[in-house]
Design a protein around this motif. Structure first.
Motif, PDB file in Angstrom:
ATOM      1  N   PHE A 171      40.766  20.551  25.780  1.00  0.00           N
ATOM      2  CA  PHE A 171      40.276  19.930  24.546  1.00  0.00           C
ATOM      3  C   PHE A 171      40.799  18.502  24.370  1.00  0.00           C
ATOM      4  CE2 PHE A 171      38.991  24.018  22.339  1.00  0.00           C
ATOM      5  CZ  PHE A 171      37.707  23.587  22.077  1.00  0.00           C
ATOM      6  N   SER A 172      41.985  18.221  24.879  1.00  0.00           N
ATOM      7  CA  SER A 172      42.573  16.889  24.716  1.00  0.00           C
ATOM      8  C   SER A 172      42.219  15.958  25.870  1.00  0.00           C
ATOM      9  CB  SER A 172      44.105  17.004  24.600  1.00  0.00           C
ATOM     10  OG  SER A 172      44.648  17.621  25.755  1.00  0.00           O
ATOM     11  N   SER A 173      41.328  16.397  26.747  1.00  0.00           N
ATOM     12  CA  SER A 173      40.929  15.577  27.891  1.00  0.00           C
ATOM     13  C   SER A 173      40.167  14.336  27.420  1.00  0.00           C
ATOM     14  CB  SER A 173      40.061  16.391  28.851  1.00  0.00           C
ATOM     15  OG  SER A 173      39.499  15.561  29.853  1.00  0.00           O
ATOM     16  N   TYR A 174      40.571  13.173  27.902  1.00  0.00           N
ATOM     17  CA  TYR A 174      39.930  11.909  27.534  1.00  0.00           C
ATOM     18  C   TYR A 174      38.458  11.887  27.957  1.00  0.00           C
ATOM     19  CZ  TYR A 174      38.933   6.869  27.639  1.00  0.00           C
ATOM     20  OH  TYR A 174      38.369   5.628  27.460  1.00  0.00           O
ATOM     21  N   ALA A 232      27.948  17.991  19.083  1.00  0.00           N
ATOM     22  CA  ALA A 232      29.131  17.806  19.926  1.00  0.00           C
ATOM     23  C   ALA A 232      30.021  19.042  19.905  1.00  0.00           C
ATOM     24  CB  ALA A 232      29.917  16.576  19.463  1.00  0.00           C
ATOM     25  N   ALA A 233      30.188  19.671  18.735  1.00  0.00           N
ATOM     26  CA  ALA A 233      31.015  20.883  18.653  1.00  0.00           C
ATOM     27  C   ALA A 233      30.445  21.988  19.525  1.00  0.00           C
ATOM     28  CB  ALA A 233      31.108  21.341  17.197  1.00  0.00           C
ATOM     29  N   MET A 234      29.103  22.122  19.505  1.00  0.00           N
ATOM     30  CA  MET A 234      28.463  23.162  20.318  1.00  0.00           C
ATOM     31  C   MET A 234      28.684  22.899  21.811  1.00  0.00           C
ATOM     32  SD  MET A 234      25.531  23.670  22.362  1.00  0.00           S
ATOM     33  CE  MET A 234      24.306  22.475  21.821  1.00  0.00           C
ATOM     34  N   VAL A 235      28.488  21.648  22.239  1.00  0.00           N
ATOM     35  CA  VAL A 235      28.628  21.318  23.658  1.00  0.00           C
ATOM     36  C   VAL A 235      30.080  21.442  24.110  1.00  0.00           C
ATOM     37  CG1 VAL A 235      28.356  19.496  25.389  1.00  0.00           C
ATOM     38  CG2 VAL A 235      26.600  19.809  23.642  1.00  0.00           C
ATOM     39  N   LEU A 236      31.012  20.925  23.295  1.00  0.00           N
ATOM     40  CA  LEU A 236      32.424  20.982  23.672  1.00  0.00           C
ATOM     41  C   LEU A 236      32.926  22.421  23.753  1.00  0.00           C
ATOM     42  CD1 LEU A 236      33.821  17.994  21.573  1.00  0.00           C
ATOM     43  CD2 LEU A 236      33.481  18.092  24.039  1.00  0.00           C
ATOM     44  N   MET A 237      32.473  23.269  22.840  1.00  0.00           N
ATOM     45  CA  MET A 237      32.855  24.684  22.907  1.00  0.00           C
ATOM     46  C   MET A 237      32.332  25.328  24.189  1.00  0.00           C
ATOM     47  SD  MET A 237      34.883  25.941  20.691  1.00  0.00           S
ATOM     48  CE  MET A 237      34.537  27.683  20.969  1.00  0.00           C
ATOM     49  N   LEU A 238      31.110  24.966  24.579  1.00  0.00           N
ATOM     50  CA  LEU A 238      30.556  25.490  25.832  1.00  0.00           C
ATOM     51  C   LEU A 238      31.389  25.053  27.027  1.00  0.00           C
ATOM     52  CD1 LEU A 238      26.684  25.098  25.362  1.00  0.00           C
ATOM     53  CD2 LEU A 238      27.895  27.221  25.805  1.00  0.00           C
ATOM     54  N   VAL A 239      31.766  23.770  27.054  1.00  0.00           N
ATOM     55  CA  VAL A 239      32.541  23.239  28.178  1.00  0.00           C
ATOM     56  C   VAL A 239      33.894  23.925  28.280  1.00  0.00           C
ATOM     57  CG1 VAL A 239      33.689  21.180  29.084  1.00  0.00           C
ATOM     58  CG2 VAL A 239      31.375  21.010  28.156  1.00  0.00           C
ATOM     59  N   VAL A 240      34.579  24.069  27.158  1.00  0.00           N
ATOM     60  CA  VAL A 240      35.914  24.679  27.169  1.00  0.00           C
ATOM     61  C   VAL A 240      35.827  26.171  27.494  1.00  0.00           C
ATOM     62  CG1 VAL A 240      37.924  25.214  25.743  1.00  0.00           C
ATOM     63  CG2 VAL A 240      36.851  22.964  25.601  1.00  0.00           C
ATOM     64  N   ALA A 241      34.836  26.867  26.914  1.00  0.00           N
ATOM     65  CA  ALA A 241      34.672  28.288  27.217  1.00  0.00           C
ATOM     66  C   ALA A 241      34.336  28.495  28.690  1.00  0.00           C
ATOM     67  CB  ALA A 241      33.568  28.879  26.342  1.00  0.00           C
ATOM     68  N   ALA A 242      33.568  27.556  29.262  1.00  0.00           N
ATOM     69  CA  ALA A 242      33.236  27.650  30.685  1.00  0.00           C
ATOM     70  C   ALA A 242      34.487  27.517  31.548  1.00  0.00           C
ATOM     71  CB  ALA A 242      32.227  26.570  31.056  1.00  0.00           C
ATOM     72  N   MET A 243      35.451  26.714  31.093  1.00  0.00           N
ATOM     73  CA  MET A 243      36.712  26.595  31.820  1.00  0.00           C
ATOM     74  C   MET A 243      37.438  27.939  31.849  1.00  0.00           C
ATOM     75  SD  MET A 243      40.257  26.409  31.273  1.00  0.00           S
ATOM     76  CE  MET A 243      40.400  25.962  29.549  1.00  0.00           C
ATOM     77  N   ASN A 290      48.619  32.119  28.300  1.00  0.00           N
ATOM     78  CA  ASN A 290      48.817  30.736  28.738  1.00  0.00           C
ATOM     79  C   ASN A 290      47.478  30.019  28.872  1.00  0.00           C
ATOM     80  OD1 ASN A 290      50.798  28.695  29.801  1.00  0.00           O
ATOM     81  ND2 ASN A 290      49.423  28.822  31.576  1.00  0.00           N
ATOM     82  N   LEU A 291      46.447  30.769  29.297  1.00  0.00           N
ATOM     83  CA  LEU A 291      45.106  30.209  29.429  1.00  0.00           C
ATOM     84  C   LEU A 291      44.576  29.749  28.075  1.00  0.00           C
ATOM     85  CD1 LEU A 291      42.655  29.777  31.362  1.00  0.00           C
ATOM     86  CD2 LEU A 291      41.918  32.080  30.771  1.00  0.00           C
ATOM     87  N   LEU A 292      44.866  30.542  27.022  1.00  0.00           N
ATOM     88  CA  LEU A 292      44.381  30.208  25.685  1.00  0.00           C
ATOM     89  C   LEU A 292      45.248  29.179  24.967  1.00  0.00           C
ATOM     90  CD1 LEU A 292      43.128  33.512  24.032  1.00  0.00           C
ATOM     91  CD2 LEU A 292      41.817  31.686  25.103  1.00  0.00           C
ATOM     92  N   SER A 293      46.424  28.910  25.501  1.00  0.00           N
ATOM     93  CA  SER A 293      47.296  27.939  24.836  1.00  0.00           C
ATOM     94  C   SER A 293      47.331  26.628  25.615  1.00  0.00           C
ATOM     95  CB  SER A 293      48.709  28.515  24.676  1.00  0.00           C
ATOM     96  OG  SER A 293      49.210  28.942  25.938  1.00  0.00           O
ATOM     97  N   ALA A 294      48.099  26.594  26.691  1.00  0.00           N
ATOM     98  CA  ALA A 294      48.280  25.344  27.431  1.00  0.00           C
ATOM     99  C   ALA A 294      46.979  24.839  28.057  1.00  0.00           C
ATOM    100  CB  ALA A 294      49.343  25.542  28.512  1.00  0.00           C
ATOM    101  N   ASP A 295      46.257  25.720  28.777  1.00  0.00           N
ATOM    102  CA  ASP A 295      45.039  25.291  29.473  1.00  0.00           C
ATOM    103  C   ASP A 295      43.965  24.852  28.481  1.00  0.00           C
ATOM    104  OD1 ASP A 295      46.434  26.004  31.666  1.00  0.00           O
ATOM    105  OD2 ASP A 295      45.055  27.530  32.387  1.00  0.00           O
ATOM    106  N   LEU A 296      43.836  25.598  27.380  1.00  0.00           N
ATOM    107  CA  LEU A 296      42.825  25.266  26.381  1.00  0.00           C
ATOM    108  C   LEU A 296      43.152  23.919  25.728  1.00  0.00           C
ATOM    109  CD1 LEU A 296      40.388  27.061  25.717  1.00  0.00           C
ATOM    110  CD2 LEU A 296      41.529  27.720  23.621  1.00  0.00           C
TER     111      LEU A 296
END
Length: 429
Positions: free
Chosen positions: A57-60, A282-293, A47-53
């Protein structure tokens, strides 16, 4: 296995994967996923890898990151940074040590549109090193001033690191941007004073350049003022509440394109290069943010950060002692790995602890940004020092680190002032 032991084991595995050169975002994602799978259940992990992820990623709010990066890329690709350097030199180049001061002043200007310490250091090295060599500047001072000036890239807004800190700590991007303006200006002035003081003690370190008349100085601002006005509009509008952080980034990116077109600096090739650079960063930073979650969710369910916070709160020492210990960890961490990566890994551990001691979260976020930027010029792996050394391969890395050491004391004094006088950060918040 005990929850806290599992969390500690997960942190050890995380650093092991990083030292094996696995990208930080992938390492955090792997440890976070398997940690939740082991401690909670496979269902929770999936669920963490599906709904939460998907929700992350879709966060405004995440859209602000590529917008500010794009603004910096457009300005960089159109060559305005060269005009920025030339203008700064017209104003301060005639002082002894003026060329190195010009580098720091231009770094501050570029930092206000770049948001990256490595990009600032690389850009200034390309423009400044030939000029510093021409005027026979001391090699340690010239390379050290470029590397140290680059650290302003993550302090002066709009900073990508500050945006990520705001998302991670659930703080206002506006508050962090406004709070970092005075510290950024103050640190820039302190670095310039350090250069001028060194060149007064050792005149051969930085010979004075040619003096420009007032007309030449005013004319040099022709291509710089529009960018300054764009910065004031973007940050000022955010401060006055005219628009949200995301709208601010959109106005900044649109304004950068319009200005570049009006100045006849933007070609199709440069636009494509700016888009490619934006996508990559942006891809590098966004991946870091999501992985940190994902990693942060694992730590949260084990309650390790809260256990540490409770334990520290009961220690028979003053809160300032704990704060200094945390800051020392950040200096060391920033010296052995990328500043943004270390911040994202460590915030879930240290942030609850420091807030439990009663410190202001906005003040702590800006202080962290400053302290971690110091790691970018600290041995053994100060990234800015290696970037500058890569631009002048004949210069040993030890010479570059000798140059950054001149500014280490300045940084420590500055950090001490921020701790003693929190209003330097909080005056406009």
């Amino acid at each position: 296995m005990d929850a806290n032991m599992l969390a500690v084991l997960g942190i050890v595995v995380l650093f092991t994967l990083m030292f094996l050169r696995l990208p930080i975002s992938f390492a955090m994602m792997i440890v976070g996923f398997f940690g939740v799978l082991i401690y909670a259940s496979p269902r929770a992990a999936y669920n963490l890898l599906s709904a939460d992820l998907w929700n992350q990623f879709s966060s405004y709010s995440l859209s602000v990151i590529p917008l500010y990066i794009f603004m910096g890329e457009i300005i960089f690709r159109t060559g305005v940074t060269e005009k920025l350097f030339q203008s700064a030199y017209k104003w301060v180049g005639h002082f002894r040590g003026g060329m190195a001061s010009t580098t720091i002043l231009a770094s501050a200007g570029f930092a206000s549109i770049s948001g990256s310490n490595s990009a600032t250091a690389a850009t200034m090295a390309t423009m400044s090193l030939p000029e510093l060599d021409k005027y026979k500047y001391n090699k340690a001072l010239s390379t050290g001033s470029i590397a140290t000036g680059g650290t302003l890239g993550i302090i002066i807004p709009p900073s990508t690191v500050l945006i990520v800190l705001a998302l991670q700590m659930e703080l206002s991007v506006r508050d962090l941007f406004v709070a970092s303006i005075i510290p950024g200006i103050f640190l820039t002035l302190l670095l310039i004073v350090t250069v001028l003081g060194l060149c007064r003690l050792y005149p051969d370190y930085g010979p004075s350049g040619e003096r420009s008349n007032m007309k030449e100085r005013i004319n040099s601002l022709k291509d710089v003022i529009p960018i300054g006005l764009l910065f004031l509009f973007v940050i000022g509008g955010l401060y006055l509440g005219w628009f949200t952080p995301t709208e601010s980034g959109a106005f900044g990116a649109f304004g950068a394109i319009v200005l570049s077109l009006l100045m006849k600096k933007l070609t199709w090739e440069r636009f494509k290069s700016a888009m490619a650079g934006t996508l990559k960063s942006a891809a590098m930073v966004l991946m870091l943010v999501v992985a940190a979650m994902v990693f942060g969710r694992f730590l949260a369910i084990t309650r390790l950060p809260f256990t540490v916070a409770e334990w520290v709160g009961q220690l028979p020492v003053q809160p300032i002692v704990v704060l200094c210990a945390v800051l020392l960890i950040y200096i060391i961490g920033g010296s052995i790995m990328d500043a943004l990566g270390f911040l994202i890994i460590s915030i879930p551990i240290f942030y609850p602890m420091v807030i439990a001691l009663g410190y202001d979260p906005v003040w702590f976020a800006v202080l962290l940004c400053v302290v971690t930027s110091l790691g970018a010029i600290t041995p053994p792996v100060g990234i800015n020092a290696f970037i500058v050394q890569g631009m002048t391969p004949d210069t040993p890395i030890t010479t570059v680190f000798k140059g950054t050491a001149y500014f280490f004391v300045t940084y420590i004094i500055f950090i001490s002032l921020l701790i003693m006088f929190p209003q330097i950060i909080l005056v406009f918040v």
